[in-house]
Design a protein around this motif. Sequence first.
Motif, PDB file in Angstrom:
ATOM      1  N   ALA A  83     -10.846 -40.649  63.303  1.00 32.12           N
ATOM      2  CA  ALA A  83      -9.698 -40.275  64.127  1.00 32.12           C
ATOM      3  C   ALA A  83      -9.776 -40.834  65.540  1.00 32.12           C
ATOM      4  CB  ALA A  83      -9.585 -38.751  64.172  1.00 32.12           C
ATOM      5  N   ARG A  84     -10.503 -41.913  65.735  1.00 37.10           N
ATOM      6  CA  ARG A  84     -10.661 -42.466  67.084  1.00 37.10           C
ATOM      7  C   ARG A  84      -9.304 -42.739  67.742  1.00 37.10           C
ATOM      8  NH1 ARG A  84     -14.289 -44.284  70.452  1.00 37.10           N
ATOM      9  NH2 ARG A  84     -15.989 -44.053  68.989  1.00 37.10           N
ATOM     10  N   GLU A  85      -8.383 -43.351  67.026  1.00 45.91           N
ATOM     11  CA  GLU A  85      -7.076 -43.673  67.606  1.00 45.91           C
ATOM     12  C   GLU A  85      -6.311 -42.410  67.988  1.00 45.91           C
ATOM     13  OE1 GLU A  85      -2.933 -45.831  66.313  1.00 45.91           O
ATOM     14  OE2 GLU A  85      -4.798 -46.707  65.570  1.00 45.91           O
ATOM     15  N   LEU A  86      -6.364 -41.400  67.142  1.00 39.96           N
ATOM     16  CA  LEU A  86      -5.674 -40.145  67.431  1.00 39.96           C
ATOM     17  C   LEU A  86      -6.293 -39.442  68.640  1.00 39.96           C
ATOM     18  CD1 LEU A  86      -3.507 -38.083  66.701  1.00 39.96           C
ATOM     19  CD2 LEU A  86      -5.099 -37.121  65.015  1.00 39.96           C
ATOM     20  N   VAL A  87      -7.614 -39.449  68.733  1.00 43.59           N
ATOM     21  CA  VAL A  87      -8.279 -38.849  69.892  1.00 43.59           C
ATOM     22  C   VAL A  87      -7.917 -39.634  71.157  1.00 43.59           C
ATOM     23  CG1 VAL A  87     -10.514 -38.321  70.961  1.00 43.59           C
ATOM     24  CG2 VAL A  87     -10.155 -37.848  68.538  1.00 43.59           C
ATOM     25  N   ALA A  88      -7.895 -40.948  71.066  1.00 48.58           N
ATOM     26  CA  ALA A  88      -7.528 -41.785  72.213  1.00 48.58           C
ATOM     27  C   ALA A  88      -6.083 -41.520  72.643  1.00 48.58           C
ATOM     28  CB  ALA A  88      -7.732 -43.261  71.888  1.00 48.58           C
ATOM     29  N   GLN A  89      -5.183 -41.376  71.675  1.00 45.06           N
ATOM     30  CA  GLN A  89      -3.788 -41.076  72.001  1.00 45.06           C
ATOM     31  C   GLN A  89      -3.671 -39.714  72.692  1.00 45.06           C
ATOM     32  OE1 GLN A  89      -1.885 -41.327  68.191  1.00 45.06           O
ATOM     33  NE2 GLN A  89      -1.745 -43.563  68.239  1.00 45.06           N
ATOM     34  N   THR A  90      -4.403 -38.735  72.180  1.00 46.60           N
ATOM     35  CA  THR A  90      -4.380 -37.398  72.774  1.00 46.60           C
ATOM     36  C   THR A  90      -4.955 -37.444  74.185  1.00 46.60           C
ATOM     37  OG1 THR A  90      -4.646 -36.445  70.566  1.00 46.60           O
ATOM     38  CG2 THR A  90      -5.047 -34.983  72.439  1.00 46.60           C
ATOM     39  N   HIS A  91      -6.035 -38.189  74.367  1.00 48.26           N
ATOM     40  CA  HIS A  91      -6.635 -38.347  75.697  1.00 48.26           C
ATOM     41  C   HIS A  91      -5.622 -38.971  76.657  1.00 48.26           C
ATOM     42  CE1 HIS A  91      -9.195 -40.324  78.786  1.00 48.26           C
ATOM     43  NE2 HIS A  91      -9.845 -39.176  78.703  1.00 48.26           N
ATOM     44  N   ASP A  92      -4.877 -39.954  76.186  1.00 50.12           N
ATOM     45  CA  ASP A  92      -3.857 -40.601  77.009  1.00 50.12           C
ATOM     46  C   ASP A  92      -2.771 -39.606  77.421  1.00 50.12           C
ATOM     47  OD1 ASP A  92      -2.729 -43.041  78.201  1.00 50.12           O
ATOM     48  OD2 ASP A  92      -1.138 -42.763  76.707  1.00 50.12           O
ATOM     49  N   VAL A  93      -2.311 -38.801  76.471  1.00 47.44           N
ATOM     50  CA  VAL A  93      -1.280 -37.795  76.779  1.00 47.44           C
ATOM     51  C   VAL A  93      -1.803 -36.803  77.815  1.00 47.44           C
ATOM     52  CG1 VAL A  93       0.024 -35.830  75.842  1.00 47.44           C
ATOM     53  CG2 VAL A  93      -0.056 -37.992  74.574  1.00 47.44           C
ATOM     54  N   VAL A  94      -3.004 -36.302  77.581  1.00 52.24           N
ATOM     55  CA  VAL A  94      -3.570 -35.299  78.486  1.00 52.24           C
ATOM     56  C   VAL A  94      -3.827 -35.895  79.876  1.00 52.24           C
ATOM     57  CG1 VAL A  94      -5.572 -33.808  78.876  1.00 52.24           C
ATOM     58  CG2 VAL A  94      -4.534 -33.919  76.618  1.00 52.24           C
ATOM     59  N   THR A  95      -4.281 -37.129  79.916  1.00 52.48           N
ATOM     60  CA  THR A  95      -4.570 -37.779  81.192  1.00 52.48           C
ATOM     61  C   THR A  95      -3.303 -38.071  81.986  1.00 52.48           C
ATOM     62  OG1 THR A  95      -6.582 -38.763  80.310  1.00 52.48           O
ATOM     63  CG2 THR A  95      -5.635 -39.812  82.254  1.00 52.48           C
ATOM     64  N   HIS A  96      -2.276 -38.567  81.319  1.00 51.55           N
ATOM     65  CA  HIS A  96      -1.063 -39.001  82.018  1.00 51.55           C
ATOM     66  C   HIS A  96       0.051 -37.963  82.051  1.00 51.55           C
ATOM     67  CE1 HIS A  96      -2.799 -42.915  82.525  1.00 51.55           C
ATOM     68  NE2 HIS A  96      -3.056 -42.977  81.238  1.00 51.55           N
ATOM     69  N   TRP A  97       0.014 -36.998  81.128  1.00 50.34           N
ATOM     70  CA  TRP A  97       1.093 -36.026  81.038  1.00 50.34           C
ATOM     71  C   TRP A  97       0.552 -34.596  81.046  1.00 50.34           C
ATOM     72  CZ3 TRP A  97       5.574 -38.296  81.769  1.00 50.34           C
ATOM     73  CH2 TRP A  97       5.691 -39.645  81.423  1.00 50.34           C
ATOM     74  N   GLY A  98      -0.579 -34.384  81.694  1.00 51.21           N
ATOM     75  CA  GLY A  98      -1.245 -33.075  81.690  1.00 51.21           C
ATOM     76  C   GLY A  98      -0.397 -31.915  82.158  1.00 51.21           C
ATOM     77  N   ASP A 100       2.872 -31.766  81.531  1.00 48.76           N
ATOM     78  CA  ASP A 100       3.947 -31.614  80.549  1.00 48.76           C
ATOM     79  C   ASP A 100       3.422 -30.745  79.413  1.00 48.76           C
ATOM     80  OD1 ASP A 100       5.799 -31.848  78.467  1.00 48.76           O
ATOM     81  OD2 ASP A 100       6.265 -33.931  78.945  1.00 48.76           O
ATOM     82  N   GLN A 101       3.687 -29.464  79.516  1.00 47.11           N
ATOM     83  CA  GLN A 101       3.108 -28.511  78.572  1.00 47.11           C
ATOM     84  C   GLN A 101       3.504 -28.794  77.129  1.00 47.11           C
ATOM     85  OE1 GLN A 101       4.166 -24.690  80.238  1.00 47.11           O
ATOM     86  NE2 GLN A 101       2.618 -24.859  81.837  1.00 47.11           N
ATOM     87  N   ALA A 102       4.737 -29.180  76.896  1.00 46.72           N
ATOM     88  CA  ALA A 102       5.182 -29.456  75.534  1.00 46.72           C
ATOM     89  C   ALA A 102       4.475 -30.675  74.957  1.00 46.72           C
ATOM     90  CB  ALA A 102       6.700 -29.655  75.495  1.00 46.72           C
ATOM     91  N   ALA A 103       4.336 -31.728  75.748  1.00 44.47           N
ATOM     92  CA  ALA A 103       3.677 -32.950  75.273  1.00 44.47           C
ATOM     93  C   ALA A 103       2.216 -32.702  74.955  1.00 44.47           C
ATOM     94  CB  ALA A 103       3.814 -34.065  76.311  1.00 44.47           C
ATOM     95  N   VAL A 104       1.521 -31.977  75.828  1.00 43.48           N
ATOM     96  CA  VAL A 104       0.106 -31.679  75.601  1.00 43.48           C
ATOM     97  C   VAL A 104      -0.056 -30.800  74.366  1.00 43.48           C
ATOM     98  CG1 VAL A 104      -1.936 -30.515  76.534  1.00 43.48           C
ATOM     99  CG2 VAL A 104      -0.558 -32.012  78.003  1.00 43.48           C
ATOM    100  N   ALA A 105       0.751 -29.763  74.255  1.00 42.17           N
ATOM    101  CA  ALA A 105       0.656 -28.858  73.102  1.00 42.17           C
ATOM    102  C   ALA A 105       0.904 -29.609  71.793  1.00 42.17           C
ATOM    103  CB  ALA A 105       1.641 -27.707  73.256  1.00 42.17           C
ATOM    104  N   GLU A 106       1.886 -30.475  71.771  1.00 44.13           N
ATOM    105  CA  GLU A 106       2.197 -31.250  70.567  1.00 44.13           C
ATOM    106  C   GLU A 106       1.038 -32.184  70.201  1.00 44.13           C
ATOM    107  OE1 GLU A 106       5.217 -34.824  69.383  1.00 44.13           O
ATOM    108  OE2 GLU A 106       6.103 -33.119  70.455  1.00 44.13           O
ATOM    109  N   ALA A 107       0.474 -32.837  71.188  1.00 42.94           N
ATOM    110  CA  ALA A 107      -0.656 -33.744  70.939  1.00 42.94           C
ATOM    111  C   ALA A 107      -1.851 -32.972  70.383  1.00 42.94           C
ATOM    112  CB  ALA A 107      -1.031 -34.476  72.221  1.00 42.94           C
ATOM    113  N   VAL A 108      -2.099 -31.785  70.905  1.00 40.72           N
ATOM    114  CA  VAL A 108      -3.224 -30.972  70.434  1.00 40.72           C
ATOM    115  C   VAL A 108      -2.995 -30.501  69.000  1.00 40.72           C
ATOM    116  CG1 VAL A 108      -4.429 -28.766  70.779  1.00 40.72           C
ATOM    117  CG2 VAL A 108      -4.030 -30.301  72.709  1.00 40.72           C
ATOM    118  N   VAL A 109      -1.785 -30.132  68.668  1.00 42.03           N
ATOM    119  CA  VAL A 109      -1.476 -29.712  67.291  1.00 42.03           C
ATOM    120  C   VAL A 109      -1.757 -30.851  66.314  1.00 42.03           C
ATOM    121  CG1 VAL A 109       0.421 -29.091  65.717  1.00 42.03           C
ATOM    122  CG2 VAL A 109       0.152 -27.901  67.898  1.00 42.03           C
ATOM    123  N   ARG A 110      -1.331 -32.059  66.657  1.00 40.39           N
ATOM    124  CA  ARG A 110      -1.580 -33.220  65.793  1.00 40.39           C
ATOM    125  C   ARG A 110      -3.081 -33.464  65.630  1.00 40.39           C
ATOM    126  NH1 ARG A 110       2.486 -35.682  68.794  1.00 40.39           N
ATOM    127  NH2 ARG A 110       0.934 -36.943  69.871  1.00 40.39           N
TER     128      ARG A 110
END
Length: 155
Positions: A83-98, A100-110
């Motif tokens: 899941a390296r790509e998925l973890v990297a995508q989630t890290h990107d969301v959290v880093t750049h959109w921390g 944005d509660q909806a974006a972070v929550a959605e990324a964490v669910v995935r």
Amino acid sequence: MTQHLTDIHLQVLTYLALLEETDLDELSYVSELPDSDCEAELMDMAAAGTAKWGNGPDAWVVTDAGRAEHARGVTAELEKVGARELVAQTHDVVTHWGDDQAAVAEAVVRLAARMRRFAGYGHRLEAAAEGRGPEEWDRVVALLKKDLATTLGLA
């Protein structure tokens, strides 16, 4: 050791490594594991030298050996799950959109759907967003970001 127990061990070790110092109640809350499971893992870790009791009243701390085991464990888990790509995508969301509660929550669910270890962030983020948990949003996001970076070998 069964896969379930291995998952619990890594989950407890991860949160202990991220928090660096914690008590049983906080560890149980952030990991979403019963106190009894956390306590059993902490006792095993203390016997193995990866955790110790100290640094204040009712505080468990991770040792250098625990940090090293944690780094190896999350790397192995990442490779096993693929899941390296998925973890990297989630890290990107959290880093750049921390913020944005909806974006972070959605990324964490995935991510949690692929890597159970991240499931504990869901309830913590929700509680923080609603102002009903023991943690502020920024603290949960900071620990999530640290967890993701460690998992990717960036920390």
